[in-house]
Design an enzyme around this catalytic site. Structure first.
Site, PDB file in Angstrom:
ATOM      1  N   LYS A 120       0.808  -1.224   0.000  1.00 25.86           N
ATOM      2  CA  LYS A 120       0.000   0.000   0.000  1.00 25.86           C
ATOM      3  C   LYS A 120       0.844   1.279   0.000  1.00 25.86           C
ATOM      4  O   LYS A 120       0.432   2.295  -0.540  1.00 25.86           O
ATOM      5  CB  LYS A 120      -0.940   0.010   1.210  1.00 25.86           C
ATOM      6  CG  LYS A 120      -1.970  -1.106   1.213  1.00 25.86           C
ATOM      7  CD  LYS A 120      -3.173  -0.745   0.380  1.00 25.86           C
ATOM      8  CE  LYS A 120      -4.192  -1.850   0.174  1.00 25.86           C
ATOM      9  NZ  LYS A 120      -4.337  -2.882   1.161  1.00 25.86           N
ATOM     10  N   GLU A 159      -9.794   5.727   3.278  1.00 21.11           N
ATOM     11  CA  GLU A 159     -10.565   4.646   3.890  1.00 21.11           C
ATOM     12  C   GLU A 159      -9.586   3.518   4.162  1.00 21.11           C
ATOM     13  O   GLU A 159      -8.545   3.442   3.519  1.00 21.11           O
ATOM     14  CB  GLU A 159     -11.654   4.159   2.927  1.00 21.11           C
ATOM     15  CG  GLU A 159     -11.207   3.131   1.875  1.00 21.11           C
ATOM     16  CD  GLU A 159     -10.142   3.625   0.901  1.00 21.11           C
ATOM     17  OE1 GLU A 159     -10.035   4.843   0.710  1.00 21.11           O
ATOM     18  OE2 GLU A 159      -9.400   2.777   0.343  1.00 21.11           O
ATOM     19  N   SER A 181       1.576  -9.887  -0.514  1.00 20.65           N
ATOM     20  CA  SER A 181       1.237  -8.461  -0.490  1.00 20.65           C
ATOM     21  C   SER A 181       1.563  -7.781   0.833  1.00 20.65           C
ATOM     22  O   SER A 181       1.755  -6.567   0.872  1.00 20.65           O
ATOM     23  CB  SER A 181      -0.250  -8.285  -0.821  1.00 20.65           C
ATOM     24  OG  SER A 181      -1.048  -9.115   0.005  1.00 20.65           O
TER      25      SER A 181
END
Ligand SMILES: *Cc1c(COP(=O)(O)O)cnc(C)c1O
Length: 397
Positions: A94, A116, A382
């Site tokens: 991210k 969010e 991830s």
């Protein structure tokens, strides 16, 4: 196989085949249109590229390693390489996106950031980017997720972000996104909304995919170095909104030698009504500004999703992956809660790597596949599992 789903072929209106677009309320039209006009010139400028590249290298710690997992390879009869996004600063992919978007926000003169978050990784990455750039940050997070991903809530607070728990719906990612959009509608001029995945109105899916494309850019030269060719036989990634998967496949989309396998969250099982497998059980609809495959009732009410993994607990998937699914370019498998848990423990005990619960869904694909022993398989891990320790420890008992 001929496909019509190249990222470069996202059309003028932000459509990937039947999916995508920009369905926004009147009040956000100018804001979204400003971003649409600005994003490509900014991310293609030398000034942006230089600053972004330097941050990815010295702050995030890129390139992330491409690790040959010897014991897992023996177990599954293939050559398995793990793309280690879990080793990035803040513990997931991210951060690539949050840093890229905050650099755009600054160039557009925005003063305030909202986001969010589901599992909290995007919230942490955005709070981190805001601390670094000295910008105020508000993160919306479903109350259910605030409880199940507590370490990330604490990190966001320490980083100086305001975390606003959301108590509508089933208090997860969809509900947090609703609130973030509501905030954005109230402050469209000065606020930049850093969306955490390849979802939302155009240009967000394309923007996020491009920022995450560093993942496959690295895989190409890393494979060349390790196996003497720049492409794998298989790429495997989990899909929530689709950003780590989009980054993983970006430079291989038009390469027919590469099979793409995506894992979505099966929850308790695709047919149980307690699932987040929106590609397989969804139908076309509009959510959060984009036409996607969506879990909904016959009259268009959203069906509340369920997954053990907060990062995948969302009733839809971004338009890029909807198109990949519909066109058959990607094979989509559902991985259930128990399969993901087993896969997380397997990776931990065979390779000494504790993956995030989301990433464990990608690993859960391995037992469902039949590989040839020379097949080169690249699977994106991830994120890391620190935030999921409570769930993992409960599963041991
Ligand atoms: C957010 C998250 C995901 C799911 O989001 P995508 O946009 O589909 O990548 C997967 N893994 C981790 C570790 C995450 O934090």
């Amino acid at each position: 196989m001929k496909t019509n789903c190249s990222f470069s072929q996202v059309d003028e209106n932000g459509f990937y085949g039947n999916y995508g677009g920009a369905y926004v309320p009147e009040i956000l039209y100018k804001t979204v249109e400003d971003l649409r006009r600005a994003y490509l010139p900014i991310i293609e400028s030398e000034d942006f590229k230089g600053e972004f590249r330097l941050l990815l290298r010295d702050y995030v710690g890129r390139p992330s390693p491409l690790y040959f997992a010897r014991r897992m390879s023996e177990r599954y009869g293939c050559q398995l390489y793990l793309k280690r996004e879990d080793l990035n600063h803040t513990g997931a992919h991210k951060i690539n996106n949050s840093l890229g978007q905050i650099l755009i926000a600054r160039r557009m003169g925005k003063r305030r950031i909202i986001a969010e978050t589901g599992a909290g990784q995007h919230g942490v990455a955005t709070a981190t980017a805001c601390a670094l750039m000295d910008m105020p940050c508000t993160v919306y997070m479903g109350a259910t997720d605030v409880a199940r991903q507590r370490p990330n809530v604490e990190r966001m607070k320490m980083l100086g972000a305001e975390v606003r728990p959301v108590e509508s719906g089933n208090m997860t990612l969809k509900d947090a996104t609703n609130e973030a959009i509501r905030d954005w509608c109230c402050h469209p001029a000065d606020t930049f909304y850093i969306i955490g995945s390849t979802v939302g109105p155009h240009p967000y899916p394309d923007l996020v995919a491009r920022l995450q494309s560093v993942i496959s850019e690295e895989i190409k030269w890393q494979l060349e170095e390790k196996v003497g060719r720049c492409y794998p036989d298989y790429l495997i990634a989990c899909v929530g909104g689709g950003s780590n998967a989009a980054g993983t496949i970006f430079h291989y989309l038009d390469d027919e030698r590469v099979s793409i396998v995506l894992a979505e969250a099966g929850g308790l099982g695709v047919d149980t009504g307690r699932t987040a497998a929106s590609l397989q059980i969804g139908s076309d609809g509009i959510l959060h500004g984009s036409r996607i495959r969506l879990m909904q009732t016959e009259d268009g009410q959203i069906v509340e999703p369920y997954s053990i993994s907060a990062g995948l607990d969302y009733p839809g998937t971004g338009p890029i992956h909807c198109n990949l699914y519909e066109s058959g370019r990607a094979r989509v498998l559902a991985v259930n809660d128990d399969e993901a848990l087993a896969a997380a423990f397997e990776l931990t005990r065979t390779e000494g790597i504790i993956p995030a619960l989301e990433s464990a869904h990608a690993l859960g694909v391995l037992p469902k596949m039949r590989f040839g022993k020379d097949d080169v398989v690249v699977l994106t891990v991830s994120g890391r599992g620190d935030k999921d320790m409570e769930t993992y420890l409960k599963a041991i008992k």
